[in-house]
Design a protein around this motif. Sequence first.
Motif, PDB file in Angstrom:
ATOM      1  N   SER A 101      10.121   0.640  13.741  1.00  0.00           N
ATOM      2  CA  SER A 101       9.756   1.690  14.701  1.00  0.00           C
ATOM      3  C   SER A 101       9.866   3.082  14.056  1.00  0.00           C
ATOM      4  O   SER A 101       9.398   4.058  14.625  1.00  0.00           O
ATOM      5  N   LEU A 102      10.481   3.147  12.871  1.00  0.00           N
ATOM      6  CA  LEU A 102      10.620   4.429  12.167  1.00  0.00           C
ATOM      7  C   LEU A 102       9.506   4.567  11.144  1.00  0.00           C
ATOM      8  O   LEU A 102       8.972   3.583  10.637  1.00  0.00           O
ATOM      9  N   SER A 103       9.167   5.810  10.833  1.00  0.00           N
ATOM     10  CA  SER A 103       8.071   6.032   9.879  1.00  0.00           C
ATOM     11  C   SER A 103       8.594   6.109   8.439  1.00  0.00           C
ATOM     12  O   SER A 103       9.755   6.410   8.192  1.00  0.00           O
ATOM     13  N   ASN A 104       7.697   5.817   7.527  1.00  0.00           N
ATOM     14  CA  ASN A 104       8.000   5.890   6.094  1.00  0.00           C
ATOM     15  C   ASN A 104       8.194   7.336   5.665  1.00  0.00           C
ATOM     16  O   ASN A 104       7.658   8.263   6.286  1.00  0.00           O
ATOM     17  N   LYS A 105       8.920   7.522   4.593  1.00  0.00           N
ATOM     18  CA  LYS A 105       9.088   8.842   3.975  1.00  0.00           C
ATOM     19  C   LYS A 105       8.428   8.759   2.609  1.00  0.00           C
ATOM     20  O   LYS A 105       8.745   7.884   1.807  1.00  0.00           O
ATOM     21  N   GLU A 106       7.473   9.645   2.352  1.00  0.00           N
ATOM     22  CA  GLU A 106       6.774   9.648   1.075  1.00  0.00           C
ATOM     23  C   GLU A 106       7.119  10.928   0.322  1.00  0.00           C
ATOM     24  O   GLU A 106       7.055  12.023   0.874  1.00  0.00           O
ATOM     25  N   ILE A 107       7.497  10.767  -0.953  1.00  0.00           N
ATOM     26  CA  ILE A 107       7.905  11.892  -1.804  1.00  0.00           C
ATOM     27  C   ILE A 107       7.047  11.851  -3.063  1.00  0.00           C
ATOM     28  O   ILE A 107       6.910  10.780  -3.683  1.00  0.00           O
ATOM     29  N   PRO A 108       6.481  12.989  -3.484  1.00  0.00           N
ATOM     30  CA  PRO A 108       5.770  12.996  -4.775  1.00  0.00           C
ATOM     31  C   PRO A 108       6.742  12.568  -5.880  1.00  0.00           C
ATOM     32  O   PRO A 108       7.867  13.054  -5.946  1.00  0.00           O
ATOM     33  N   ILE A 109       6.304  11.635  -6.710  1.00  0.00           N
ATOM     34  CA  ILE A 109       7.214  11.104  -7.728  1.00  0.00           C
ATOM     35  C   ILE A 109       7.612  12.182  -8.741  1.00  0.00           C
ATOM     36  O   ILE A 109       8.709  12.139  -9.298  1.00  0.00           O
TER      37      ILE A 109
END
Length: 175
Positions: A101-109
């Motif tokens: 139910s939680l969203s992903n966290k995306e970080i530039p590598i």
Amino acid sequence: MQLLGIGSRIKHMEFGMGVVTNVSSKHYWVTFMERGLETIDINDDFEVIEALENDVDTVSFLEVETSLMSILKRWSDVTEQVAIADKWKGGSLVLEPGDSSLSNKEIPIDTFFHKIVMVRDRIRVMEQKINASKNLDDQEKIDLQQYITRIYGSLTTFNVLFKNKSDQFVGERSS
């Protein structure tokens, strides 16, 4: 032996006629008429056509710059430029929570990699400060150094991100 100044003219047995364009503690940089720029040892075999006695600094700018960079890396928290492996450039790190139910966290590598490099550099500074400390006895320094080595070992997982092996984390080596 006389130290030649910049602008001195020489005749080298192999390279021919040339003019001294730079001087270090061990070498002359000479621009030869037929061969272009060559570096020769100060004690190399050549004939002096015209010696100029300029005030020659026997330490090159490159040697001074290299020494200064080494000192800054060792005693400050200036972050050196470290290359990320080509396969990771432009990529991203995705953190996916176990709870759907939680969203992903995306970080530039690249951002993540920069933070890993900063951690590595700050550990190195801490290591230098421990080794230089007058308030710690030798046994305390050894104990703290062992903790730092274990920290490096914990971070070896991130070595896959580094382009150059010489920049990677190194923990305890098994014998």
